[in-house]
Design a protein around this motif. Structure first.
Motif, PDB file in Angstrom:
ATOM      1  N   ILE A 426     -26.416 -40.067  64.351  1.00 25.60           N
ATOM      2  CA  ILE A 426     -26.192 -39.087  65.292  1.00 25.60           C
ATOM      3  C   ILE A 426     -25.846 -37.553  64.730  1.00 25.60           C
ATOM      4  O   ILE A 426     -26.368 -36.777  65.136  1.00 25.60           O
ATOM      5  CB  ILE A 426     -25.581 -39.373  66.669  1.00 25.60           C
ATOM      6  CG1 ILE A 426     -26.114 -40.536  67.457  1.00 25.60           C
ATOM      7  CG2 ILE A 426     -25.474 -38.090  67.628  1.00 25.60           C
ATOM      8  CD1 ILE A 426     -25.322 -41.028  68.558  1.00 25.60           C
ATOM      9  N   THR A 427     -24.730 -37.554  64.037  1.00 23.86           N
ATOM     10  CA  THR A 427     -24.048 -36.407  63.528  1.00 23.86           C
ATOM     11  C   THR A 427     -24.846 -35.900  62.267  1.00 23.86           C
ATOM     12  O   THR A 427     -24.730 -34.889  61.784  1.00 23.86           O
ATOM     13  CB  THR A 427     -22.533 -36.669  63.308  1.00 23.86           C
ATOM     14  OG1 THR A 427     -22.437 -37.825  62.417  1.00 23.86           O
ATOM     15  CG2 THR A 427     -22.005 -36.766  64.604  1.00 23.86           C
ATOM     16  N   GLU A 433     -29.397 -38.361  53.448  1.00 20.88           N
ATOM     17  CA  GLU A 433     -28.413 -39.272  53.177  1.00 20.88           C
ATOM     18  C   GLU A 433     -27.318 -39.418  53.966  1.00 20.88           C
ATOM     19  O   GLU A 433     -27.011 -38.120  54.336  1.00 20.88           O
ATOM     20  CB  GLU A 433     -27.763 -39.624  51.704  1.00 20.88           C
ATOM     21  CG  GLU A 433     -29.071 -39.787  50.782  1.00 20.88           C
ATOM     22  CD  GLU A 433     -28.226 -40.433  49.379  1.00 20.88           C
ATOM     23  OE1 GLU A 433     -27.277 -39.662  48.985  1.00 20.88           O
ATOM     24  OE2 GLU A 433     -28.684 -41.346  48.869  1.00 20.88           O
ATOM     25  N   ILE A 434     -26.645 -40.482  54.397  1.00 17.57           N
ATOM     26  CA  ILE A 434     -25.366 -40.572  55.375  1.00 17.57           C
ATOM     27  C   ILE A 434     -24.276 -40.162  54.359  1.00 17.57           C
ATOM     28  O   ILE A 434     -24.092 -40.920  53.362  1.00 17.57           O
ATOM     29  CB  ILE A 434     -25.223 -41.634  56.354  1.00 17.57           C
ATOM     30  CG1 ILE A 434     -26.236 -41.722  57.254  1.00 17.57           C
ATOM     31  CG2 ILE A 434     -23.946 -41.839  56.776  1.00 17.57           C
ATOM     32  CD1 ILE A 434     -26.209 -42.857  58.043  1.00 17.57           C
ATOM     33  N   GLY A 506     -14.051 -31.173  51.434  1.00 15.31           N
ATOM     34  CA  GLY A 506     -13.158 -31.343  52.514  1.00 15.31           C
ATOM     35  C   GLY A 506     -14.041 -31.744  53.684  1.00 15.31           C
ATOM     36  O   GLY A 506     -14.940 -32.432  53.819  1.00 15.31           O
ATOM     37  N   ASP A 507     -13.419 -31.293  54.737  1.00 11.76           N
ATOM     38  CA  ASP A 507     -13.996 -31.579  56.198  1.00 11.76           C
ATOM     39  C   ASP A 507     -15.137 -30.542  56.799  1.00 11.76           C
ATOM     40  O   ASP A 507     -15.144 -30.417  57.873  1.00 11.76           O
ATOM     41  CB  ASP A 507     -12.933 -31.634  57.382  1.00 11.76           C
ATOM     42  CG  ASP A 507     -13.151 -32.983  57.981  1.00 11.76           C
ATOM     43  OD1 ASP A 507     -12.128 -33.163  58.731  1.00 11.76           O
ATOM     44  OD2 ASP A 507     -13.962 -33.590  57.909  1.00 11.76           O
ATOM     45  N   GLU A 508     -15.662 -29.967  55.734  1.00  8.54           N
ATOM     46  CA  GLU A 508     -16.839 -28.759  56.064  1.00  8.54           C
ATOM     47  C   GLU A 508     -17.865 -29.327  56.905  1.00  8.54           C
ATOM     48  O   GLU A 508     -18.387 -28.410  57.821  1.00  8.54           O
ATOM     49  CB  GLU A 508     -17.052 -27.995  54.954  1.00  8.54           C
ATOM     50  CG  GLU A 508     -18.267 -28.809  53.980  1.00  8.54           C
ATOM     51  CD  GLU A 508     -18.137 -28.194  52.675  1.00  8.54           C
ATOM     52  OE1 GLU A 508     -17.433 -27.161  52.159  1.00  8.54           O
ATOM     53  OE2 GLU A 508     -19.150 -28.832  52.004  1.00  8.54           O
ATOM     54  N   ALA A 509     -18.458 -30.424  56.998  1.00 11.25           N
ATOM     55  CA  ALA A 509     -19.554 -30.727  57.476  1.00 11.25           C
ATOM     56  C   ALA A 509     -19.513 -30.992  58.992  1.00 11.25           C
ATOM     57  O   ALA A 509     -18.476 -31.394  59.467  1.00 11.25           O
ATOM     58  CB  ALA A 509     -20.288 -32.138  56.937  1.00 11.25           C
TER      59      ALA A 509
END
Ligand SMILES: Nc1ncnc2c1ncn2[C@@H]1O[C@H](COP(=O)(O)OP(=O)(O)OP(=O)(O)O)[C@@H](O)[C@H]1O
Ligand SMILES: [Mg+2]
Length: 509
Positions: A426-427, A433-434, A506-509
């Motif tokens: 979903i995200t 690719e995941i 990092g957590d940018e996505a």
């Protein structure tokens, strides 16, 4: 005056019975008794009987017999054509007999045996689509009178009502047992097609081998394992690979049924066993006769239900709640739990004798983290499943994502993996690719990396990689802050990021 009020009472009774037929069709015997009591009262007779044609033997048997000798009468069976009821059934015609003793059609044996003298009677056919399915009769007009045409007509109307009630009940009974069969068939088909058991790990292979061997034995099976590890899927497999595969497969989640109802749900009850028991009801054990009963979350069984279960496992019989006679069933029990049953025994919540009886053939489904070879196969299996549902689903996982999957602890096992893949699907919209961040796995479990089967050097590398990424993510990808937290130079950190091929965004996505 008396005549008029009797007619009114007859009409009122008909209306009342009609309403009952439309509402309580499952209580057919209660309803039929009610119809017959009305017949006796409003026609004025001493006794009444309802006979049905046995569709197999074509004989007539007494379904209901009211009156002083009712219980004695019930053991008789009439051939078609035998006695007045037999004559009515064969000829599909009503009969008023006012001198029974001198009527050649009268079957005198029952009267001689029971000591009940039949003076006169009316017998009318019960019909379904013009075919005779039984006979309704009222016997011995109360005041010593003869039966008249009025009585006959009223009984014929009642017989029509009774026929409808019987047909309804049969349709319903047939429908529900067909539905049960269909449901369990549909379930085992969809299980074997859609719910394929995916595995790669030799450990899982051994468990499946064991389960397949056990399937053909007919003893109870106990499936143990953490939540979400695949116990239910294993239970399906045991049923499908057993000789009972064409029989019913009923699944019961003991935790989903309130404690005080569980005994009645499993073993059924008889009418009057408790306030709401307005009719007899089959329990899951009877419905699973000839097949398999899956008792999930077995540790949640009440003490009363445990006692009954032990007895069924020992001799295949039990009593419905409130019932006296024993019911015999041929059911194989497959039980499952994620609790430690020996703890439950020790705490006094689970009967030790029952535990021993169930644990004859235990199968343990290992947690996912102990069979890491299954993880990638399962992840791709679920991904493929989602791709069949929607068209914007990536075809693969990035290597980093796969590594995250491999290093995660999976406390929720396969179910958690399935959820993680679903979330990622979903995200990750639009990506080829995941990526790790799509999986959004909780960080606090990530330090538990799977090191089994790896040498020291590889394990250290794996640890470094996972730990550094963890800290980077926690600092939003800011390398200065992360290096501070790690207690190392920023330059050393950036070298590690390159060398270990760490995802440093990092957590940018
Ligand atoms: N080896 C497997 N292959 C494919 N799907 C699996 C596998 N193991 C588990 N699953 C899927 O994961 C989910 C959880 O499995 P299942 O319901 O059998 O677990 P469980 O052990 O009964 O869990 P719980 O203790 O929570 O009831 C289900 O959707 C099931 O189809
Ligand atoms: Mg389960």
């Amino acid at each position: 005056m008396g005549e008029v009020s009797n007619e009114v009472r007859r009409l009122e009774t008909l209306i009342e019975i009609n309403a009952l037929i439309n509402s309580q069709y499952r209580d057919v015997r209660v309803l039929l008794s009610r119809i017959m009591e009305s017949a006796e009262r409003l026609i004025g007779s001493d006794a009444s009987s309802l006979l049905l044609v046995d569709s197999g033997t074509k004989q007539l048997y007494f379904e209901i017999a009211l009156g002083d000798k009712g219980d004695d009468v019930k053991k008789y069976i009439l051939e078609m054509g035998e006695g007045i009821a037999g004559w009515v059934a064969v000829n599909n015609r009503s009969l008023v007999v006012n001198d029974a003793e001198n009527d050649p059609r009268h079957f005198s044996l029952i009267g001689e045996d029971t000591g009940y003298k039949t003076r006169n009677l009316i017998a009318v056919p019960l019909r379904a689509k013009d075919e005779v399915i039984g006979v309704l009769e009222v016997i011995n007009k109360s005041d010593g009178d003869n039966f008249n045409d009025e009585d006959l007509r009223f009984l014929e109307v009642l017989a029509d009502q009774a026929s409808i009630a019987i047909q309804n009940a049969r349709d319903f009974g047939q429908l529900s047992s067909e539905l049960d069969k269909l449901r369990s068939r549909v379930r085992s088909v969809s299980d074997s097609i859609e719910k394929e058991f995916i595995w790669k790990s030799p450990l899982t292979g051994r468990v499946l081998e064991q389960a397949d061997r056990i399937a053909s034995a007919d003893s109870p099976v106990l499936i143990l394992g953490e939540s979400g590890s695949g116990k239910e899927l294993l239970a399906d497999r045991v049923h499908v690979n057993s000789d009972r595969k064409d029989g019913p497969f009923i699944k019961v989640n003991c935790a989903a049924i309130p404690q005080d109802l569980i005994e009645a749900e499993l073993f059924g009850y008889v009418k009057g066993a408790f306030t709401d028991a307005v009719r007899d009801k089959q329990g899951y054990f009877e419905r699973a006769d000839g097949g398999t009963l899956f008792l999930d979350e077995i540790a949640e069984l009440s003490q009363a239900a445990q006692a009954k279960l032990l007895r069924v496992l020992q001799d295949g019989s039990f009593q419905r709640v409130g019932g006296e006679s024993s019911v015999k069933v041929d059911v194989r029990v497959v039980a499952a739990t994620n609790e430690d049953l020996t703890d439950c025994v020790e705490a006094g919540n689970f009967r030790q004798d029952l535990y021993y009886r169930l644990a004859v053939l235990p199968v343990v489904m290992p947690p996912l983290r102990e069979r890491p070879e299954d993880i990638e196969a399962l992840a791709y299996h679920f991904l493929k499943g989602f791709r069949e549902e929607r068209n914007d689903v990536p075809v693969s996982f990035s290597l980093d994502a796969l590594e995250v999957l491999l290093s995660y602890r999976w406390p929720g096992n396969v179910r958690e993996l399935q959820n993680a893949v679903e979330r990622a699907v979903i995200t990750c919209r639009g990506k080829k690719e995941i990526e790790p961040e799509d999986l959004a796995l909780p960080g606090k479990n990530r330090e538990t990396v799977e090191y089994r089967g790896k040498n020291l050097k590889d394990s250290v590398t794996l640890f470094k990689k996972s730990f550094v990424r963890e800290v980077l993510l926690a600092h939003g990808g800011n390398q200065t802050l992360a290096a501070n937290a790690l207690g190392i130079q920023r330059t050393y950190l950036s070298r590690m990021i390159k060398e270990l091929n760490i995802d440093h965004r990092g957590d940018e996505a």
